[in-house]
Enzyme design. Structure first.
Site, mmCIF file in Angstrom:
data_model
loop_
_atom_site.group_PDB
_atom_site.id
_atom_site.type_symbol
_atom_site.label_atom_id
_atom_site.label_comp_id
_atom_site.label_asym_id
_atom_site.label_seq_id
_atom_site.Cartn_x
_atom_site.Cartn_y
_atom_site.Cartn_z
ATOM 1 N N ARG A 51 7.035 -20.572 -3.241
ATOM 2 C CA ARG A 51 6.679 -21.895 -3.736
ATOM 3 C C ARG A 51 5.521 -22.534 -2.993
ATOM 4 O O ARG A 51 4.572 -23.027 -3.589
ATOM 5 C CB ARG A 51 7.862 -22.869 -3.637
ATOM 6 C CG ARG A 51 8.710 -22.946 -4.862
ATOM 7 C CD ARG A 51 10.119 -23.276 -4.459
ATOM 8 N NE ARG A 51 10.589 -22.188 -3.637
ATOM 9 C CZ ARG A 51 11.146 -21.086 -4.125
ATOM 10 N NH1 ARG A 51 11.358 -20.984 -5.402
ATOM 11 N NH2 ARG A 51 11.504 -20.098 -3.334
ATOM 12 N N THR A 52 5.636 -22.576 -1.678
ATOM 13 C CA THR A 52 4.658 -23.379 -0.942
ATOM 14 C C THR A 52 3.251 -22.817 -1.116
ATOM 15 O O THR A 52 2.310 -23.540 -1.432
ATOM 16 C CB THR A 52 5.054 -23.472 0.535
ATOM 17 O OG1 THR A 52 6.394 -23.943 0.609
ATOM 18 C CG2 THR A 52 4.151 -24.427 1.291
ATOM 19 N N LYS A 80 -3.784 -7.410 14.779
ATOM 20 C CA LYS A 80 -4.576 -6.754 15.837
ATOM 21 C C LYS A 80 -4.482 -7.526 17.146
ATOM 22 O O LYS A 80 -5.101 -7.173 18.130
ATOM 23 C CB LYS A 80 -6.050 -6.687 15.426
ATOM 24 C CG LYS A 80 -6.325 -5.931 14.145
ATOM 25 C CD LYS A 80 -7.829 -5.986 13.848
ATOM 26 C CE LYS A 80 -8.152 -5.355 12.514
ATOM 27 N NZ LYS A 80 -9.557 -5.625 12.137
ATOM 28 N N ARG A 101 1.126 -21.555 7.314
ATOM 29 C CA ARG A 101 2.549 -21.398 7.651
ATOM 30 C C ARG A 101 2.659 -20.365 8.768
ATOM 31 O O ARG A 101 1.979 -19.327 8.729
ATOM 32 C CB ARG A 101 3.334 -20.933 6.430
ATOM 33 C CG ARG A 101 4.748 -20.486 6.785
ATOM 34 C CD ARG A 101 5.586 -20.212 5.575
ATOM 35 N NE ARG A 101 5.926 -21.454 4.884
ATOM 36 C CZ ARG A 101 6.816 -21.524 3.904
ATOM 37 N NH1 ARG A 101 7.444 -20.436 3.491
ATOM 38 N NH2 ARG A 101 7.088 -22.681 3.328
ATOM 39 N N HIS A 129 8.179 -29.295 8.016
ATOM 40 C CA HIS A 129 7.601 -28.815 6.750
ATOM 41 C C HIS A 129 7.184 -30.050 5.941
ATOM 42 O O HIS A 129 7.807 -30.405 4.949
ATOM 43 C CB HIS A 129 8.659 -27.990 6.013
ATOM 44 C CG HIS A 129 8.139 -27.182 4.870
ATOM 45 N ND1 HIS A 129 6.903 -27.378 4.288
ATOM 46 C CD2 HIS A 129 8.715 -26.149 4.184
ATOM 47 C CE1 HIS A 129 6.744 -26.510 3.296
ATOM 48 N NE2 HIS A 129 7.832 -25.755 3.218
#
Ligand code: NCD
Length: 304
Positions: A51-52, A80, A101, A129
């Site tokens: 969703r986000t 890396k 995120r 959030h």
């Protein structure tokens, strides 16, 4: 240049303005179709999302902008060993705004110190959030018509559920709010939220393990998923994952105008049989999230 790392980075007036803009977008989306023409959003997702991430991307496309980014840490130079700061310094050369995120609490804050474009926290570990909260706030506004005088039940994983922490912060600024915190002992709201928000602001709250006993008092029931990825021990997850399962019979004593919310994804905590109940709002929340992200992107890019 302005970032949004915590929901409290936005004042209540600014949240009101975002809601107004979102409602205007809903009424007249065409007006906004070119607002972010030639602008680029980068979605840097070091942790999974449906969703986000897609909501940010859809939001930018609906504003006429473009999107670049990655959807997993192993698709980026993080694999890396590149630091978050170096990654966002690099992406600042390509994009006008970044939604990020990350599994580590505080990573988007660190990123905002290194970036030369606005950073939006799209979820940091078990912490915050804020854009889910914007989706939640528009949903509350559209369903209840107010932010004051609400009894809000938060149910499930209150310990690791970052959406809960941000929502408590946001709602703590309105009058007449009462929280009912429903969770197993092991998944209670962290002390830093209880002490720094609820106790500090004298907000009435009760803690219980029993969802049914408080159902009839609630104006909003915010269900959450037990956050498997934050557990140290799979056995604990298995023991706790089905602590609460909302089924139609459990809603018998609930108010007629209860709003049942959930940030999604759901696992078992709301039975699909509840989806047809007029009080189920979780898929409306998804759509509201896109409108609020459109409003936020415009605000942070300084688009009128
Ligand atoms: C939430 C999250 O990522 O914290 N999902 C979302 O963004 N809508 C809730 C969850 O994952 O349980």
């Amino acid at each position: 240049m302005r970032s949004v790392i915590d929901i409290l980075d936005l004042s209540t007036e600014e949240i009101d303005d975002l809601i107004k803009t979102a409602c205007d977008i809903i009424d007249d989306p065409d007006k906004y179709a070119e607002k972010c023409k030639r602008k680029k959003l980068a979605t840097l997702f070091f942790e999974p999302s449906t969703r986000t991430r897609l909501s940010f991307e859809a939001a930018m496309y609906e504003l006429g902008g473009n999107v670049i980014g990655f959807s997993a840490a192993n698709n980026s130079s993080a694999s890396k060993g590149e630091s978050v700061s170096d990654t966002v310094k690099t992406v600042s050369c390509y994009a006008d705004i970044i939604a990020m995120r990350h599994p580590k609490e505080g990573a988007p804050l660190v990123a905002s110190m290194a970036a030369s474009v606005p950073i939006i926290n799209a979820g940091d570990g078990g912490h915050n959030h804020p854009t889910q909260t914007l989706a939640d706030l528009l949903t509350i506004y559209r369903e209840k018509g107010r932010f004051d005088n609400l009894t809000i039940g938060l149910c499930g994983d209150l310990k690791f559920g970052r959406t809960v922490h941000s929502l408590i912060n946001a709602m703590s600024r309105y009058n007449g709010i009462e929280f009912v915190l429903i969770s197993p002992e092991e998944l209670k709201l962290p002390d830093y939220v209880t002490n720094n928000v609820l106790k500090k602001k004298n907000i009435p709250y009760t803690e219980t393990t029993d969802l049914l006993s408080c159902m009839s008092e609630l104006d909003i029931l915010y269900m959450t998923r037990v956050q498997r990825e934050r557990f140290f021990n799979e056995q604990d997850y298995i023991r706790l994952k089905d602590s609460y399962i909302l089924t139609p019979d459990k809603l018998e004593t609930a108010k007629d105008d209860l709003a049942v919310m959930h940030p999604l994804p759901r696992v078992n905590e709301i039975s699909v049989a509840v989806d047809n109940d007029k009080r189920a709002c979780y898929f409306k929340q998804v759509l509201n999230g896109k409108y609020m992200r459109m409003a936020l992107i415009m605000k942070l890019l300084g688009v009128e």
